[in-house]
Write an enzyme that holds these catalytic residues in place. Structure first.
Site, short mmCIF file in Angstrom:
data_model
loop_
_atom_site.label_atom_id
_atom_site.label_comp_id
_atom_site.label_asym_id
_atom_site.label_seq_id
_atom_site.Cartn_x
_atom_site.Cartn_y
_atom_site.Cartn_z
N CYS A 234 0.63 -1.04 0.14
CA CYS A 234 0.04 -0.21 0.59
C CYS A 234 0.94 1.34 0.51
O CYS A 234 1.42 1.47 0.97
CB CYS A 234 -0.70 0.29 1.24
SG CYS A 234 -1.42 1.85 1.95
N CYS B 68 0.50 3.79 2.52
CA CYS B 68 0.71 3.81 3.51
C CYS B 68 2.20 3.47 4.53
O CYS B 68 2.60 3.60 5.44
CB CYS B 68 0.44 2.16 3.74
SG CYS B 68 -0.79 1.70 3.68
#
Lengths: 404, 106
Positions: free
Chosen positions: B29, B32
């Site tokens: 991600c 993230c």
């Protein structure tokens, strides 16, 4: 802060990173402000088959890493920061980030990019991060062996839906058009129609997303019949276009469209001198990595020319040891050619006490605009960097002598 | 920061007194990964005031779903084992996260 960048880029997506490559290769002091990791939306797009030269085993994140490494290799600094405020109207521009830092630059390239649009369907906001997603690469893992719905039918929707089939048990695409009609490119459409894990619901839109704490059910509305059908699902992915991330530019003097896209000309210049736009936040026809990269290259080269113009002006006019007559002329205006001859003879007679600088107004629109030159020829007398007087239109040698 | 797994989640979070911060993330991600340095700085700055953990959802999907997390990045604050506040990905702003921590610590 004493440091002044020559080019400061807001946003490290493909447009900003390419501006970095071109800026630093032109040996200009170039920095990019990026809030997260470089790469923009492309860094969250796993399936990317349309960037020229990259089609085997390549991915959005992979290509974006190369872009960033390329910019850094030639000397671009990539600085972490979220831009919250800008002052772009003076000759030195200021950009402020959320951590209270201030950055100064002669040129700013705006490439903040865009983000997925939300439709504000009932339940969408409440269930974000609980089954409602806008990022397949982020969240696909959660839906292994589960059922998901995809809303949208453009390139992103169809390509991301195919990516999701690698994880989910089934992927149902809700398409607003008639059966068989998709907005995406033909290559992706052909692949998608062959994919057995994809289901299609035509002539339909999503009406509501229902779930207590996580997504449980969606209501799908057929726009032809008006019929609303319940469909059990565990996730809803939206790929229904994007909106520009230009909120911080509102009221700052940069011309934008009603939708918030930055208006630029073919040199990527905005309405403000020394301020350029690149990438998905520009008002333009096609938003792709390849067009963002092209914008970034054009913006950086235009910025380089602008800086060179400023530099020449500073050396020849503002920092000249003797008073300078600056003549604004244009090759296609005969009167201005005659004026140059007059000025040359007057200056020669001073024996070096006054210098002459000539500025082609067509090539140096910025400087002409800065001094509000509307008539050609115009001559402005500078001494120690300050304007001491000006003549416009028809003037004689006697007028010029009087001026100096 | 403590790396959470299904083996230690209950002990470190649900059975823990005080305030526990959990970053639900995954290396795949990008947002993230973009946030991770900020999260680590946040944990370091507030070391000793609360417990700071991260959970890689890639190997711990069921655990995340059991916590009603089906999208990342998500930050969850727990207080005395109870879920006290959730930051979904669009709401994450480190200033607001710090303010929430200060508020929970009273």
């Amino acid at each position: 802060m004493s440091e002044v960048y020559e080019i400061l880029v807001v946003g490290g997506g493909p447009g900003g990173l390419t501006a970095g490559i071109y800026g630093s290769r032109a040996r200009l002091k170039t920095a990019i402000l990026e809030k997260g990791r470089p790469g923009g939306q492309a860094a969250s797009t796993m399936e990317m088959e349309n960037y020229p030269g990259f089609f085997n085993e390549s991915s959005g994140p992979g290509i974006m890493k190369e872009f960033a490494a390329h910019a850094e290799k030639f000397g671009t600094s990539i600085i972490k920061g979220t831009v919250v405020d800008v002052d772009l109207e003076g000759p030195i521009k200021t950009v402020k980030t959320s951590d209270g830092q201030e950055y100064k630059a002669h040129c700013v390239i705006l490439s903040p990019g865009a983000e997925p649009r939300s439709l504000n369907i009932k339940g969408e906001g409440k269930l974000r991060g609980k089954g409602v997603s806008y990022c397949a690469t982020c969240d696909a893992d959660f839906f292994e062996e589960l059922d998901v719905v995809v809303v949208g039918n453009g390139d992103a929707a169809i390509e991301e839906a195919m990516y999701l089939t690698k994880f989910a048990e089934s992927v149902t695409i809700i398409v607003i058009h008639d059966e068989g009609v998709l907005d995406c490119n033909k290559a992706s459409a052909e692949k998608a129609f062959k994919n057995k894990k994809l289901n299609w619901v035509w002539n339909s839109v999503l009406d509501e997303i229902i779930g207590d704490e996580i997504v449980e059910l969606v209501k799908v509305k057929n726009i032809k019949t008006g019929e609303v059908t319940d469909m059990e699902t565990n996730g809803v992915f939206f790929f229904v276009g994007t909106v520009p991330k230009t909120e911080f530019l509102k009221g700052k003097g940069v011309e934008m469209t009603e939708q918030g896209y930055v208006v630029v000309n073919e040199m990527m210049e905005t309405n403000l001198p020394g301020v350029y736009g690149a990438g998905d936040s520009n008002a333009k026809y096609l938003r792709q990595v390849v067009t963002a990269a092209a914008d970034g290259a054009i913006a950086a080269v235009a910025a380089e020319k602008y800086l060179a113009e400023l530099e020449t002006f500073r050396e020849q006019v503002l920092e000249s040891p003797v008073p300078v007559l600056l003549a604004f002329w244009a090759p296609q205006i005969e009167k201005s050619m005659a004026a140059i001859t007059v000025l040359e003879s007057v200056v020669e007679k001073t024996g070096g006490k006054v210098a002459l600088a000539k500025l082609d107004t067509y090539r140096n629109k910025k400087t002409s605009a800065n001094y509000k030159v509307e008539t050609i020829p115009t001559v402005i007398l500078f001494d120690k960097g300050e304007v001491k007087g000006r003549l416009e239109g028809d003037f004689t040698a006697a007028d010029v002598e009087k001026l100096i | 920061m403590i790396d959470l797994t299904k083996e230690n989640f209950d002990a470190e979070v649900l059975e823990s007194e005080g305030v526990v911060f959990v970053d639900f993330w995954s290396p795949k991600c990008e947002p993230c990964m973009g946030l991770l340095p900020d999260v680590e700085a946040f944990a370091e700055k507030n070391a000793g005031r609360a417990k700071f953990c991260k959970l890689d959802t890639a190997g711990n999907k069921r655990l995340a779903i059991a916590q009603k997390v089906m999208g990342i990045p998500t930050f969850v604050f727990y207080k005395n084992g109870e879920k006290a506040f959730v930051f979904n990905k669009d709401e994450i702003e480190m200033g607001a996260v710090q303010a929430k921590l200060d508020e929970l610590l009273g």
